[in-house]
Write a protein that holds these residues in place. Sequence first.
Motif, PDB file in Angstrom:
ATOM      1  N   ILE A 140       0.462  -1.348   0.250  1.00 18.31           N
ATOM      2  CA  ILE A 140       0.042  -0.029   0.046  1.00 18.31           C
ATOM      3  C   ILE A 140       0.740   0.580  -0.505  1.00 18.31           C
ATOM      4  O   ILE A 140       2.244   0.734   0.835  1.00 18.31           O
TER       5      ILE A 140
ATOM      6  N   VAL B 180      -4.336  -4.686   3.023  1.00 16.27           N
ATOM      7  CA  VAL B 180      -4.039  -3.829   2.597  1.00 16.27           C
ATOM      8  C   VAL B 180      -5.725  -3.132   2.163  1.00 16.27           C
ATOM      9  O   VAL B 180      -5.556  -1.638   2.252  1.00 16.27           O
ATOM     10  N   GLN B 181      -6.909  -4.167   2.243  1.00 20.63           N
ATOM     11  CA  GLN B 181      -8.113  -3.540   1.966  1.00 20.63           C
ATOM     12  C   GLN B 181      -8.595  -3.568   3.141  1.00 20.63           C
ATOM     13  O   GLN B 181      -9.413  -1.859   2.984  1.00 20.63           O
TER      14      GLN B 181
ATOM     15  N   TYR C 298      -7.135   0.044   3.394  1.00 18.34           N
ATOM     16  CA  TYR C 298      -7.117   1.526   2.867  1.00 18.34           C
ATOM     17  C   TYR C 298      -8.709   2.096   2.485  1.00 18.34           C
ATOM     18  O   TYR C 298      -9.065   3.154   2.501  1.00 18.34           O
ATOM     19  N   GLU C 299      -9.902   1.168   2.904  1.00 18.53           N
ATOM     20  CA  GLU C 299     -11.321   1.378   3.182  1.00 18.53           C
ATOM     21  C   GLU C 299     -11.220   1.967   4.412  1.00 18.53           C
ATOM     22  O   GLU C 299     -12.056   3.372   4.587  1.00 18.53           O
TER      23      GLU C 299
ATOM     24  N   GLN D 128      -9.915   5.599   3.964  1.00 16.32           N
ATOM     25  CA  GLN D 128     -11.298   6.252   2.699  1.00 16.32           C
ATOM     26  C   GLN D 128     -11.862   7.218   4.212  1.00 16.32           C
ATOM     27  O   GLN D 128     -12.280   7.761   3.889  1.00 16.32           O
TER      28      GLN D 128
ATOM     29  N   LEU E 101      -4.480   6.619   0.703  1.00 18.26           N
ATOM     30  CA  LEU E 101      -4.157   5.842   0.781  1.00 18.26           C
ATOM     31  C   LEU E 101      -4.037   4.898  -0.032  1.00 18.26           C
ATOM     32  O   LEU E 101      -5.410   5.144  -0.751  1.00 18.26           O
ATOM     33  N   ALA E 102      -3.678   4.215  -1.081  1.00 16.66           N
ATOM     34  CA  ALA E 102      -3.218   3.257  -2.182  1.00 16.66           C
ATOM     35  C   ALA E 102      -3.240   2.138  -2.426  1.00 16.66           C
ATOM     36  O   ALA E 102      -1.904   1.924  -2.297  1.00 16.66           O
ATOM     37  N   PRO E 103      -4.225   0.601  -2.662  1.00 17.80           N
ATOM     38  CA  PRO E 103      -3.327  -0.155  -3.402  1.00 17.80           C
ATOM     39  C   PRO E 103      -2.508  -0.329  -4.159  1.00 17.80           C
ATOM     40  O   PRO E 103      -3.549   0.153  -4.390  1.00 17.80           O
TER      41      PRO E 103
END
Length: 528
Positions: free
Chosen positions: A381, A435-436, A439-440, A443, A449-451
Amino acid sequence: MSGPRSERSPTATCARSPPRAPRACRARRRALNLGCRPRGHPGRTNPRVLRHQQARGLRALLDDAERARRDRRDRGPEAGARARARRRGLARVQGLAGGGALPHRAHDAPGAPRGAPDVRRAGAARNRRLSMPAALDHLQVLEVGSGVGAAYASKLLADLGASVIKIEPPGEGDATRARGPFPGNVPHPEKSGLFLYLNANKRGITLDLTRPRGREILERLAARADLLVHDVHPREMAGRGLDYERLAAMHPPLVMTSIAPFGLTGPHAGYRGPDVVTWSAGGVATLNGEPARPDLPPLKAFGDQSGFQAGLNAAVGSLGALFARLATGRGEHVEVSTQECLAAILELTFEFWPYCGLVASRLGAKPIQPLCFMECRDGWIFLCCVEEHQWKSLVDIMGNPEWASMELFGDRLSRGANFDALQVFLQEWCREQSVQELYEAAQRRRVPLAPVSTMGDLLASPHLRARGFFATVEHAAAGAVTIPGAPCKLSATPWTLRAPAPCLGQHTAEVLGEIGLDAATLAREGVV
């Protein structure tokens, strides 16, 4: 890619999902002009072509025929007369009878979760065809070369409706046929993934341009073309019949686009330039590499990215010359330097010296942190917390660990100066995260942040599937091939995938027959 070291903080924003587009309205459906006859070259078979997701504007007509008929009845005779008149008017516009595109497949299953393999196979297309205009209908293009640049330029045009004839040398054909990747890692000239992607929507012939007879045939083909695009090296152009002055004298409207590593003029015009050379000569490599390891060399990007950049600029330049021809009636010679295509995308890093006294380099520490990649338990990430409110939100997500309140990390400049220590703490925490999920969570707190997407992530992406980005086409030798789709979307003259890449010499007899030549005789002479 590491950028120049500067004190200025980049503006970071949190990505937001775009609003959902409304359902297709009746006016959009009328604009599809379903009554045009399909286009096709003589002798060409129409392949099975599928898209992962249909365009919303086609769903009502393609997947609910009874509803569409009922809708037409409800409009009444006056509306029906207007629609018929509109169709007759559109049919008179040059190029409207082109298209022949197979429509998108309807109602795909939901996308697989992140990281899951996509094991679905495309099913058989329903027996229905959709005729619609293409932006470049009736544009005739010749492609000569053996690399990525010319092939990508003509692919961009072919995907928008241009009729492209690809000329390959007899025997081995285009060099990209040998580059792969190949199914099962077994080399095969008809199964190279790179070749299949670059050459869909084209007809392919073989022609030996080193022979006088081959160059004579090239001249006859050029006399029927609007554009000739090539990436033959400048030292070999004359020997392949690629003399613009000669071709233009015989066919003044012709536009010829020449792609060369360093252009056609200047002290380096005769230099050879594979991707690693042009990538380095263009200045990109010096900005790319490990910032903390001056002992390691600069890096180039994967693949032939310089060739793709040159092809993109060649397509734009070619369209500009063709547009100018509308006023002048004459073509022109378009010259593309791959080195200059790369220097043009450096974000003016060469201006940092006169403006700031800074030398743009991959080396050295960033003055503001965290602005870095971190490894999670299931992937990577990118952290971008250069504003104080972003850092505070990230600290909240981490549960306000004691180390985050240390004076060493009190502000963004301090975090940059002490990043060697900060990195240890961040990496220890990130390694336990998904990661997900991270990321969520970011958000929700507006932390950018960016996967880091893997190739599997892209293929399984629900967003790309909803937009119908990837396309699957059936190839005679390679079978079902999934390739990237349109890099741009046109609302009225859409991108279409009409045919798979040609097998070597597949259309030689067909194309030469159109100019009154017998391919069998030329084959005996060794010309094709």
